[in-house]
Design an enzyme around this catalytic site. Structure first.
Site, PDB file in Angstrom:
ATOM      1  N   GLN A 160      12.413   1.219  -5.491  1.00 16.00           N
ATOM      2  CA  GLN A 160      11.149   0.504  -6.130  1.00 16.00           C
ATOM      3  C   GLN A 160      11.972  -0.849  -6.571  1.00 16.00           C
ATOM      4  O   GLN A 160      11.504  -1.515  -6.926  1.00 16.00           O
ATOM      5  CB  GLN A 160      10.441   0.864  -6.774  1.00 16.00           C
ATOM      6  CG  GLN A 160       9.445   2.527  -6.081  1.00 16.00           C
ATOM      7  CD  GLN A 160       9.015   3.426  -7.419  1.00 16.00           C
ATOM      8  OE1 GLN A 160       7.616   2.862  -7.802  1.00 16.00           O
ATOM      9  NE2 GLN A 160       9.353   4.050  -7.222  1.00 16.00           N
TER      10      GLN A 160
ATOM     11  N   HIS B  10       9.654  -2.885  -3.103  1.00 19.59           N
ATOM     12  CA  HIS B  10       9.386  -3.670  -3.908  1.00 19.59           C
ATOM     13  C   HIS B  10       9.767  -5.421  -3.479  1.00 19.59           C
ATOM     14  O   HIS B  10       9.666  -6.258  -4.768  1.00 19.59           O
ATOM     15  CB  HIS B  10       9.187  -3.138  -4.914  1.00 19.59           C
ATOM     16  CG  HIS B  10       8.314  -2.405  -5.682  1.00 19.59           C
ATOM     17  ND1 HIS B  10       8.340  -2.302  -6.997  1.00 19.59           N
ATOM     18  CD2 HIS B  10       6.775  -2.649  -4.387  1.00 19.59           C
ATOM     19  CE1 HIS B  10       6.804  -0.573  -6.813  1.00 19.59           C
ATOM     20  NE2 HIS B  10       6.301  -0.913  -5.903  1.00 19.59           N
TER      21      HIS B  10
ATOM     22  N   CYS C  92      11.058 -21.046  -1.618  1.00 21.06           N
ATOM     23  CA  CYS C  92      10.643 -22.099  -2.152  1.00 21.06           C
ATOM     24  C   CYS C  92       8.938 -22.079  -1.905  1.00 21.06           C
ATOM     25  O   CYS C  92       8.706 -21.603  -0.884  1.00 21.06           O
ATOM     26  CB  CYS C  92      10.674 -22.983  -1.597  1.00 21.06           C
ATOM     27  SG  CYS C  92       9.493 -24.907  -2.035  1.00 21.06           S
TER      28      CYS C  92
ATOM     29  N   ASN D  78      14.520  13.778 -13.348  1.00 22.48           N
ATOM     30  CA  ASN D  78      13.199  12.610 -14.659  1.00 22.48           C
ATOM     31  C   ASN D  78      13.952  13.298 -15.517  1.00 22.48           C
ATOM     32  O   ASN D  78      14.450  14.330 -16.168  1.00 22.48           O
ATOM     33  CB  ASN D  78      11.801  12.859 -14.331  1.00 22.48           C
ATOM     34  CG  ASN D  78      11.764  11.702 -14.843  1.00 22.48           C
ATOM     35  OD1 ASN D  78      12.046  10.545 -15.937  1.00 22.48           O
ATOM     36  ND2 ASN D  78      10.674  10.409 -13.795  1.00 22.48           N
TER      37      ASN D  78
ATOM     38  N   GLU E 130      11.547  13.415 -17.904  1.00 18.44           N
ATOM     39  CA  GLU E 130      10.673  13.347 -18.613  1.00 18.44           C
ATOM     40  C   GLU E 130       9.553  13.631 -17.059  1.00 18.44           C
ATOM     41  O   GLU E 130       9.408  13.820 -16.413  1.00 18.44           O
ATOM     42  CB  GLU E 130      10.098  12.876 -19.586  1.00 18.44           C
ATOM     43  CG  GLU E 130       9.956  11.307 -20.638  1.00 18.44           C
ATOM     44  CD  GLU E 130       9.665  10.611 -20.803  1.00 18.44           C
ATOM     45  OE1 GLU E 130       9.252   9.734 -19.658  1.00 18.44           O
ATOM     46  OE2 GLU E 130       9.918   9.578 -21.383  1.00 18.44           O
TER      47      GLU E 130
HETATM   48  P1  OAD Z   1       9.178   3.269 -14.341  1.00 18.16           P
HETATM   49  O1  OAD Z   1       9.540   2.571 -15.776  1.00 18.16           O
HETATM   50  O2  OAD Z   1       7.526   2.995 -14.439  1.00 18.16           O
HETATM   51  O3  OAD Z   1       9.411   4.492 -14.957  1.00 18.16           O
HETATM   52  C1  OAD Z   1      10.797   5.169 -14.941  1.00 18.16           C
HETATM   53  C2  OAD Z   1      11.296   6.246 -14.967  1.00 18.16           C
HETATM   54  O4  OAD Z   1      12.490   6.794 -15.213  1.00 18.16           O
HETATM   55  C3  OAD Z   1      10.993   7.294 -16.373  1.00 18.16           C
HETATM   56  O5  OAD Z   1       9.502   8.508 -15.826  1.00 18.16           O
HETATM   57  C4  OAD Z   1      11.545   7.933 -17.369  1.00 18.16           C
HETATM   58  O6  OAD Z   1      11.590   9.051 -17.349  1.00 18.16           O
HETATM   59  C5  OAD Z   1      12.502   7.949 -16.083  1.00 18.16           C
HETATM   60  N1  OAD Z   1      14.022   7.719 -16.707  1.00 18.16           N
HETATM   61  C6  OAD Z   1      14.858   6.580 -17.062  1.00 18.16           C
HETATM   62  N2  OAD Z   1      16.065   6.912 -17.738  1.00 18.16           N
HETATM   63  C7  OAD Z   1      15.978   7.640 -17.838  1.00 18.16           C
HETATM   64  C8  OAD Z   1      17.346   8.292 -16.425  1.00 18.16           C
HETATM   65  N3  OAD Z   1      18.791   7.640 -17.161  1.00 18.16           N
HETATM   66  N4  OAD Z   1      17.657   8.912 -15.381  1.00 18.16           N
HETATM   67  C9  OAD Z   1      16.399   9.939 -15.022  1.00 18.16           C
HETATM   68  N5  OAD Z   1      15.682   9.143 -14.728  1.00 18.16           N
HETATM   69  C10 OAD Z   1      15.286   7.902 -15.844  1.00 18.16           C
HETATM   70  O7  OAD Z   1       9.493   2.419 -13.778  1.00 18.16           O
HETATM   71  P2  OAD Z   1       9.159   2.879 -11.723  1.00 18.16           P
HETATM   72  O8  OAD Z   1       8.361   4.109 -12.073  1.00 18.16           O
HETATM   73  O9  OAD Z   1      10.473   2.431 -10.861  1.00 18.16           O
HETATM   74  O10 OAD Z   1       6.496  -2.769  -9.379  1.00 18.16           O
HETATM   75  O11 OAD Z   1       8.232   1.734 -11.730  1.00 18.16           O
HETATM   76  C11 OAD Z   1       7.396   1.468 -10.896  1.00 18.16           C
HETATM   77  C12 OAD Z   1       7.000  -0.102 -10.555  1.00 18.16           C
HETATM   78  O12 OAD Z   1       6.022  -0.331 -11.999  1.00 18.16           O
HETATM   79  C13 OAD Z   1       8.143  -1.023 -10.408  1.00 18.16           C
HETATM   80  O13 OAD Z   1       9.184  -0.726  -9.446  1.00 18.16           O
HETATM   81  C14 OAD Z   1       7.933  -2.022 -10.499  1.00 18.16           C
HETATM   82  C15 OAD Z   1       7.237  -1.601 -11.792  1.00 18.16           C
HETATM   83  O14 OAD Z   1       6.134  -2.574 -13.052  1.00 18.16           O
HETATM   84  C16 OAD Z   1       6.479  -3.750  -9.358  1.00 18.16           C
HETATM   85  O15 OAD Z   1       7.217  -4.563 -10.242  1.00 18.16           O
HETATM   86  C17 OAD Z   1       5.824  -4.377  -8.122  1.00 18.16           C
END
Ligand code: OAD
Length: 254
Positions: free
Chosen positions: A101, A119, A127, A213, A215
């Protein structure tokens, strides 16, 4: 109880088709902030004001102020041990593809070959007027509103809320989720669909789910078979080490 890293390693060693879904958490150790949680990007910027496609059309200068901040971090970021561990798993023949993502290009920079950018990608821009494409390194992002030579506004090729997932990426990812016998979910809060539906689809087809993860997520108690809690940059290299150990002992015993 069995050590979860040993358990995950043995599942992967016996797998025929391992697929990984990654999210922002895998790049946190490269210095790129995640979206949700404390210090997440959406704490500082309201996603409806900054990440919806209608916000970009209505006020591209405002959205570019956030994009500029993100680019300044991500263009200088380097892959971390988690990205390299996944690339190693592909090289070893276990990992068939990564669905990410993320739009930071760090999997590719770590050497992973089959990466589906669910994504989109921040590395190219289009443009809005003439549809000419640019590479990020050919664009001056330090101006208030980056523009094309025709005068049109440039938009990064990332998927904003309200936009469709690139159809080829969606098709390929759904096929991978159907084929996977083991599906690994790394560093995603699993809150954004359709990406969050992929591990569920894989599970419905019989795949084992390994989740890494910091969490617990909504997947942990519902579909996850092995939960490895901790930083991806620490857990994934340990996992690869454990898989290698098992492979060596197989050779030693033969
Ligand atoms: P999130 O920011 O929602 O989630 C990040 C996850 O990574 C959380 O569950 C954290 O606990 C975990 N995390 C943080 N640091 C970590 C580490 N060092 N090792 C392992 N886990 C860790 O990010 P996404 O799930 O990727 O979309 O978000 C999904 C989408 O929401 C993104 O692609 C973006 C956003 O809005 C768009 O922009 C369309």
């Amino acid at each position: 109880m069995k050590d979860p890293i040993k358990e995950a390693a043995s599942i992967i060693r016996e797998s025929k088709y391992l697929v990984a879904l990654t999210g922002a958490g895998i790049s946190v150790e490269s210095g790129i902030p995640a979206f949700r949680g404390s210090q997440g990007l959406w704490d500082k910027y309201d996603p409806f004001e900054y990440a919806h496609i209608s916000s970009f059309y209505n006020n591209p200068k405002k959205v570019w102020s956030m994009l500029r901040e993100l680019y300044r971090i991500s263009l200088n970021a380097k892959p971390n041990p988690a990205h390299y561990a996944l690339s190693r798993l592909e090289e070893m023949g276990f990992l068939k593809a990564i669905i990410t993502q993320n739009v930071d290009g760090l999997h590719q920079r770590a050497g992973s070959k089959r990466v589906i950018e669910f994504h989109g990608s921040g590395e190219t821009l289009t443009c809005l007027d003439c549809r000419k494409k640019y590479k990020i390194y050919d664009v001056d992002i330090n101006v208030p509103l980056p523009k094309c030579s025709c005068g049109g506004v440039l938009k990064p090729d990332i998927v904003f809320f309200g936009e469709m997932i690139p159809p080829e990426a969606l098709d390929e990812s759904m096929n991978l989720a159907r084929c996977a016998d083991v599906f690994m979910v790394v560093g995603t809060s699993a809150q954004v669909y359709p990406a969050a539906g992929l591990p569920i689809m894989a599970k419905e087809r019989g795949a084992r789910i390994i989740e890494i993860n910091l969490e617990l997520t909504q997947l942990t108690s519902s579909i996850t078979d092995v939960f490895l809690q901790g930083r991806a940059g620490e857990i994934l290299p340990l996992l690869v080490g454990e898989i290698l150990k098992g492979n060596r002992s197989k050779v030693d015993n033969s």
